[in-house]
Design a protein around this motif. Sequence first.
Motif, short mmCIF file in Angstrom:
data_model
loop_
_atom_site.label_atom_id
_atom_site.label_comp_id
_atom_site.label_asym_id
_atom_site.label_seq_id
_atom_site.Cartn_x
_atom_site.Cartn_y
_atom_site.Cartn_z
N LEU A 123 0.81 -1.21 0.00
CA LEU A 123 0.00 0.00 0.00
C LEU A 123 0.85 1.27 0.00
N MET A 127 0.34 4.53 -2.37
CA MET A 127 0.31 5.95 -2.00
C MET A 127 1.28 6.77 -2.83
N ALA A 131 0.09 9.84 -5.15
CA ALA A 131 0.65 11.18 -5.01
C ALA A 131 1.23 11.65 -6.34
N ILE A 135 0.23 14.98 -8.50
CA ILE A 135 1.23 15.98 -8.88
C ILE A 135 1.23 16.18 -10.40
N GLN A 138 -1.59 18.33 -11.47
CA GLN A 138 -1.33 19.75 -11.18
C GLN A 138 -0.36 20.36 -12.19
N GLY A 302 -24.85 12.13 -7.69
CA GLY A 302 -23.97 11.13 -7.07
C GLY A 302 -24.34 9.69 -7.37
N LEU A 303 -25.38 9.47 -8.17
CA LEU A 303 -25.86 8.10 -8.39
C LEU A 303 -24.78 7.20 -8.97
N THR A 305 -21.46 7.50 -8.85
CA THR A 305 -20.44 7.20 -7.85
C THR A 305 -20.92 6.09 -6.93
N PHE A 306 -22.17 6.20 -6.50
CA PHE A 306 -22.72 5.23 -5.57
C PHE A 306 -22.74 3.83 -6.19
N GLY A 309 -19.29 2.26 -6.42
CA GLY A 309 -18.86 1.74 -5.12
C GLY A 309 -19.58 0.45 -4.79
N ILE B 39 -5.96 0.10 5.59
CA ILE B 39 -5.89 1.55 5.43
C ILE B 39 -7.27 2.00 5.01
N PHE B 41 -9.63 4.03 3.42
CA PHE B 41 -9.79 5.14 2.49
C PHE B 41 -11.15 5.81 2.66
N LEU B 104 -12.27 1.63 -0.26
CA LEU B 104 -12.43 2.57 -1.38
C LEU B 104 -13.84 2.49 -1.93
N PHE B 108 -16.67 5.43 -2.09
CA PHE B 108 -17.48 5.84 -3.25
C PHE B 108 -18.96 5.85 -2.88
N ARG B 111 -19.78 8.77 -0.63
CA ARG B 111 -19.70 10.02 -1.39
C ARG B 111 -20.94 10.17 -2.27
N GLY B 112 -21.30 9.04 -2.93
CA GLY B 112 -22.49 9.07 -3.78
C GLY B 112 -23.74 9.33 -2.97
N SER B 115 -23.87 12.98 -1.82
CA SER B 115 -24.19 13.96 -2.86
C SER B 115 -25.60 13.74 -3.39
N TRP B 222 -13.42 15.13 1.55
CA TRP B 222 -12.77 13.82 1.74
C TRP B 222 -11.29 13.87 1.39
N TYR B 223 -10.89 14.87 0.59
CA TYR B 223 -9.49 14.99 0.17
C TYR B 223 -8.52 15.01 1.35
N LEU B 226 -6.15 12.17 2.05
CA LEU B 226 -4.88 12.03 1.32
C LEU B 226 -3.77 12.79 2.06
N LEU B 229 -2.74 10.78 4.95
CA LEU B 229 -1.85 9.69 4.59
C LEU B 229 -0.41 10.19 4.49
N ASP B 267 -0.80 23.16 -3.12
CA ASP B 267 -1.71 22.02 -3.29
C ASP B 267 -0.98 20.69 -3.34
N VAL B 268 0.27 20.71 -3.84
CA VAL B 268 0.94 19.42 -4.05
C VAL B 268 2.02 19.16 -3.01
N TYR B 271 1.93 15.93 -1.08
CA TYR B 271 2.22 14.73 -1.87
C TYR B 271 3.70 14.64 -2.21
N LEU B 274 5.22 13.26 0.76
CA LEU B 274 4.91 11.82 0.84
C LEU B 274 5.88 11.01 -0.02
#
Lengths: 358, 294
Positions: A123, A127, A131, A135, A138, A302-303, A305-306, A309, B39, B41, B104, B108, B111-112, B115, B222-223, B226, B229, B267-268, B271, B274
Amino acid sequence: MRFPYNTSYRDAQKLLRYRADWLAYGLLAAVLIAAPWILPRYYVGEATYIFIMCVASLGLMVVTGFTGQISFGHAAFVAIGAYTHTLLLTAGVPFIVSIILAGVFTGLIGLLVGLPAIRVSGLHLAMVTMAFAIIVEQIVGRWKSVTGGFTGIPVPPPRIFGFDLGAQKPFYFLCLAVLLAVLAALVNLLRGHAGRAFVGVRDSEAAALSLGIWIAGYKVLAFSISAGITGIAGALFAHHVQFVTPEGFSLLLSLELVIMVMIGGLGSLRGAVFGAVFISLLPTAISAMKPFLPDRVAGQFGLETFVFGLVLALFILFEPMGLNGRWLKLKSLFSAFPLYRKDTFRRGKTYMKSERYR
Amino acid sequence: MESHVVQLVQLCLNGIAIGAIYALVALGLVLIYKATEIINFAHGDILMASAFVGWGLITIAGLPFWLAALVTMLLAAALSYVLEARVLRVIVGQPQFAGAMLTLALAFMLRGAVSMAFGPTSRTFPTPWTGQTTHLGPLVIADLNLVILVAALVITALLFFFLRRTSVGISVQAASQNQLAAYLCGIPVKRLNSMVWAMAGAMAAVGGLLLAPIALVDIGLWYVVLKALAALVLGGFGSIPGAIVGGLLIGIVEQLAGVYLPDGFKDVMAYLVLIGVLVLWPRGILGEAHGRRV
């Protein structure tokens, strides 16, 4: 039941061994070739997108399914491939050279990202890659002089030897051809020396080391190959969207790729294809379902996403081997038809096993 | 004092306030990791959902802030308890990756669901400290930041007391070191694991209620998981003091990067830290050294 019985060295090398294989894959090929003329326009575009996602998920499968290295950042490689290809095309490089260079360049970046994989595993690597993906997203958004920032850059149409393949049907076949090439390359890679070394590294590093496998080298090689293939998928993706912007390569795409690999079934190329098809069709299926849902639920943002999941959770809880596992079970049920036992596929009891000191 | 020194101290103070929240979130993650080797998430999404529930209780139901906070914490704890007992326990014994993917998936779904229930607009709720400031010499500190810091300190102290001095806490430690041995000693490992999840859930709720007034009540909350972490990795994975140190450092580094480094680094930065720490110094600041077993 059928047991392989080799009468010559070539027998064991064949990809399609039995007449049933030829028939099944021949039928699949016929359907895929006829599809652009049968399906409505919208679904031809969807099919093209599915092929591209198949290439990307095959790329991720090499590193996650076969080498056991978890990457949560493959969207970064898709982005690097897409931007490299677009920039090269804009600079006047021919399509074939450009797509290969995009793959090679992404592979080199993958080599750099894979280097930490020697030191960290499991894991932690997930990560690092996550990350890295954030980056890269961005950087792509900020480096306006090259990538056009958040406004994006247009992608020139694909041209091979003067033929414009940008229209829907030619592009469909272009993507199909690339997918087949990648699939053939990977099938041969993974049943050869390198592929078996990958599986060895995944299953037990200590055992692999004692067999003389250079673990660090193969880990980085797997990462690099995986990144290269994902880069090629990125190049095709650029043509599919026709206008590359950083939003297309968010963390969500990385997670979608991981979900494809997971749902398809880790450790099989067929699984990667199944997973990509399933996950790419899911949004279409959800929007097709919407008229039957109550308005309160259907209109919500959000449907999707749900449901993503929920599907992932159900697969992990009830079918950890994924779609490919289900396929193999169905197949063995049919081949052993009358001799079915209720407990054939019952999972054994498992106990907590610490991975903390690995 | 000279102005740039004042600015530096001010930035550090703001960073400590944000960092305290990262530390709280990281603390929840590390508790769960130590108990069940997962972990989580979904931790950031529990935090985000709590912020939304807190907003609903305060502005729609009209509850006073403290009551709303208490109810939110209880709800988050109950949710986490049920998640551990009913969902995550099913995959015990499967590789770590399966646990990460399952959390994870839960992330999701949460989150769904949030929202779908609340819509995508961001909102804000009043706290007893909104808009108030304390002057300390030339420094101006928002009362909210002080409250965050105090809350983080109190929770950390309570956690230390719990893990070191109470028999239940020591059982938790035993179970996290060796589940089978703990079970054979008569410790109810399953119930303890669910309880640890519930505690982490309540801590996430506190984090959500404190972070929401600074940021906004938004799906994007939720960010923070990260960032947490990154804090965890910097502090040393699996170390409770490390989670706090890492969280505070990440908060400060971020604030400083926002002012002293070119645009976009803020913002970064977490990370970058990390990646840097994991590549160059995988043990982190307070991580335990361990070898590789065959």
